[in-house]
Write an enzyme that holds these catalytic residues in place. Structure first.
Site, short mmCIF file in Angstrom:
data_model
loop_
_atom_site.label_atom_id
_atom_site.label_comp_id
_atom_site.label_asym_id
_atom_site.label_seq_id
_atom_site.Cartn_x
_atom_site.Cartn_y
_atom_site.Cartn_z
N ASP A 1 34.18 26.75 3.72
CA ASP A 1 34.61 27.18 5.05
C ASP A 1 34.53 28.70 5.08
O ASP A 1 35.24 29.38 4.34
CB ASP A 1 36.05 26.71 5.32
CG ASP A 1 36.40 26.76 6.80
OD1 ASP A 1 35.57 27.24 7.59
OD2 ASP A 1 37.51 26.32 7.17
N ASP B 1 29.76 27.23 10.31
CA ASP B 1 30.46 27.91 9.22
C ASP B 1 31.18 26.97 8.27
O ASP B 1 32.03 27.41 7.50
CB ASP B 1 31.47 28.91 9.80
CG ASP B 1 32.53 28.24 10.66
OD1 ASP B 1 32.32 27.09 11.10
OD2 ASP B 1 33.58 28.86 10.91
N GLU B 2 30.83 25.70 8.27
CA GLU B 2 31.59 24.75 7.46
C GLU B 2 30.69 23.59 7.03
O GLU B 2 29.87 23.11 7.81
CB GLU B 2 32.76 24.22 8.30
CG GLU B 2 33.71 23.31 7.57
CD GLU B 2 34.83 22.82 8.48
OE1 GLU B 2 35.70 22.08 7.98
OE2 GLU B 2 34.83 23.16 9.69
#
Length: 451
Positions: free
Chosen positions: A11, A105-106
């Site tokens: 993350d 983003d993860e």
């Protein structure tokens, strides 16, 4: 459940804001808020410095400004965020063929499937390598969680923030989860959390002790049984490399309600074109066109039309969205419009204009008239010159003939203020103010975050 912590969850830390801080030396260590900056804007991401003032994602920007009036408020640069995300995902792809992106983003990674790790020591080494490589390649940081399941890996990465690594060794799950609040578990939102609190359950240990029957009684069979398993640290979901999207959509919220019916129609056509662009980038087509309208009183209407076959033709989607709009009353004003396509497929039925001809032919058949099938002409939006102040978005890149690359700090009253600096600058750059129509100032291209 695995006997080794070979599922990794990455993350990125305050991703959009972190990218902006990496690109703009003057913002490093300062509160930064990325999102809509107008009266109806919403925070997309807040830097950790801004979070200390109580600012968080999904908060109205107006509220954020009251909490952190001195923060930098920037309009998102999604092309830059996507480029950095691609660099991160490329690093993850080196570790395993099983990478499951959840957003820009993860992502989850199955380290065992790629042979990157098979025990606690090797998993930790991979996690540390990944964090270092992300920093080296992108200039921003990410937090890593390692565990024997997806649920626990995600909880571990949350516990590791910011810029850290947390490993949950298999066999210790229940002990580690026990004191955590119930909201840490997937699917426990504010409403469920409040319901459990009223029943005297505030920690994961309380859920495990309550037993499955009691949770089923409180939350229903599916949710109760699932929550009981999670409270014991049990999660058998695999990492799935391909997450099949069910729909593609775009929407815009307007700073001022739209009352002009012609303007509303043009906005719907523009959104339809953007939606098709996304559809084509994904290599997909869709059969059902959806129109979303949020009116002045916050009432939201959704209308849909199913075509005779899947399409990625902008003319067909525009026409369907326009037909749907005809059935919606917009006289009181419109604050949000959206166009989406669902029923996605991997192929396109080329001649969908036949559906238009078929519909017209049916109508003509009733009257005995002959109808010629003609593809509808694309509607061209008139060129509308926006006020000069609107061209310069806070945070976006510009270039000046004399001063070089910079970014917009703000604009208004016929002036635009620019800070001239680059990602590799040793310190904050100098600030200059220009007329919005200065011929030496133009939109610029984003610079690489890492030289």
């Amino acid at each position: 459940m695995r006997t080794a912590p070979t599922i990794l969850h990455l993350d990125m830390d305050a991703f959009y804001a972190a990218v902006e801080q990496a690109a703009k030396p003057s913002l490093r260590g300062k509160p930064v808020v990325v999102g809509g900056i107008g009266p109806r804007g919403v925070v997309a991401t807040a830097s950790y410095e801004a979070r200390r003032f109580g600012v968080h994602s999904a908060m109205p920007t107006a509220q954020a400004r009251r909490l952190a009036p001195n923060a930098a408020y920037l309009v998102p640069r999604f092309a830059v965020y996507r480029a950095v995300s691609e660099q991160v995902m490329e690093l993850l792809g080196r570790l395993s063929p099983l990478v499951e992106p959840l957003s820009l983003d993860e992502a989850f990674v199955d380290l065992e499937a790629g042979g990157a790790a098979d025990d606690e020591a090797s998993a930790r080494a991979v996690g540390e390598w990944l964090r270092a490589e992300i920093r080296r390649v992108t200039g921003v940081s990410g937090s890593v969680g390692l565990a024997g399941s997806k649920m626990l890996a995600k909880i571990a990465s949350e516990e590791a923030k910011p810029d850290g690594l947390r490993l949950m060794a298999p066999g210790t799950e229940r002990e580690l989860l026990a004191p955590m609040p119930v909201r840490i578990l997937p699917g426990v939102g504010p409403a469920t959390g409040d319901h459990l609190r009223r029943a005297g359950m505030t920690t994961v240990a309380h859920l495990a002790e309550a037993g499955e029957d009691e949770l089923v009684r409180l939350l229903g069979k599916a949710h109760g049984a699932s929550l009981h398993r999670m409270a014991q640290g049990l999660d058998d979901r695999p990492v799935v490399a391909e997450r099949d999207a069910k729909s593609v959509s775009v929407e815009d919220t307007f700073e001022v309600d739209l009352h002009d019916r012609v303007r509303v129609r043009l906005e719907v056509e523009r959104l339809a074109d953007r939606c098709v662009e996304r559809l084509r980038r994904a290599g997909r087509s869709g059969r059902t066109v959806v129109l979303k309208v949020r009116r002045f009183d916050f009432s939201t209407l959704t209308r849909s039309e199913t075509l005779r076959g899947p399409t990625d033709d902008p003319g067909v989607v525009r026409e369907a969205a326009a037909r749907l709009l005809e059935g919606v009353d917009t006289t009181g004003g419109v604050r949000l419009l959206g166009v989406g396509v669902t029923g996605l497929a991997d192929f396109t039925q080329e001649d969908l204009f036949a559906q238009v001809a078929a519909r017209d032919a049916e109508a003509a058949g009733a009257s005995g008239a002959a109808v010629e099938a003609v593809a509808p002409e694309p509607v061209e939006e008139p060129a509308v010159e926006e006020p000069g102040e609107r061209r310069w978005l806070a945070g976006h890149d510009v270039r000046h003939v004399e001063y070089g690359p910079g970014w917009v700090q703000g604009s208004g009253l016929g002036r635009v203020t620019v800070r001239f600096e680059e990602p590799g600058s040793a310190g904050p750059g100098r600030v200059r103010t220009f007329r919005v129509d200065d011929p030496d100032l133009a939109a610029g291209e984003p610079l690489p975050l890492v030289g």
